[in-house]
Write a protein that holds these residues in place. Structure first.
Motif: not given
Length: 228
Positions: A32-44
């Protein structure tokens, strides 16, 4: 090949820009806290066995421009947010039969427009009350027709009933004819009486005019004599 749940340690890599865990044997929920990766541009995370819902925080990831969650076991509504418009493609969520909402064509329960049926077949399902009414109607239709048909046949084939029926019919017709005749006679009598009264008034009119003219002459003579 990775298996089990997604390690929580990944969510602490706040400077991470690309995360590709596709084609593994991962299960469980997306953190649920994956949104903490604020700089993430690509998630697969495609082609795993992930289940549960998509965390709403994904829609708040400002730099996310590539997302792939296809071919998992995810369910529930797809999060809606302005940041997800850049990945607004059905292929992102393909292979997750439990997902619903835009950009998929499947509407989530409770989001149906007013007046539409949530049945995926698109047909109009009658309510239980309508079905009961129809059932009672058709259940009574057969016995009613049978009773009416037997009564009609009894009148035709049983002589005493047939004679009695036609006698009642003759009496009804005779009563109607007599009522009609009496009404016509009353109307005619009233009309003749009114006509006679009118004729009598017309005959009296010349007589009244003559008498009134004589009275006017006598009054004029008396008035003349009085002024002499």
């Amino acid at each position: 090949m990775l298996d089990g749940q997604i390690p929580e340690e990944f969510t602490k890599l706040v400077a991470l820009q690309n995360l590709n865990l596709s084609c593994n044997n991962l299960s469980g929920h997306i953190p649920t806290n994956i949104s903490d990766l604020k700089n993430l541009e690509s998630l697969d995370l495609s082609r795993n066995k992930l289940s549960g819902t998509i965390p709403p925080g994904i829609s708040n990831m400002d730099f996310l421009s590539h997302l792939n969650l296809s071919f998992n076991r995810l369910s529930g509504p797809i999060p809606f947010g302005s940041h997800l418009r850049t990945v607004d493609d059905e292929s992102v969520y393909r292979g997750n039969d439990g997902l619903c909402g835009a950009p998929l064509q499947k509407i989530c329960p409770g989001d149906e427009p007013p007046g539409t049926d949530s049945d995926p077949s698109g047909g109009d399902n009658p309510s239980d009350d309508d079905l009961d009414i129809h059932n009672w109607f058709y259940a009574g239709l057969g016995p009613g027709f049978t009773v009416g048909f037997l009564g009609f046949c009894s009148i035709l084939f049983k002589r005493s009933w047939r004679v009695s029926h036609f006698r009642r019919l003759d009496k009804a017709i005779e009563k109607f004819s007599m009522t009609k005749m009496i009404t016509m006679l009353r109307f005619k009598r009233t009309f003749v009486r009114r006509e006679q009264e009118l004729v009598q008034q017309v005959k009296l009119a010349p007589f009244l005019l003559t008498n009134f003219s004589h009275l006017f002459k006598v009054e004029a003579i008396i008035d003349y004599i009085w002024h002499l």
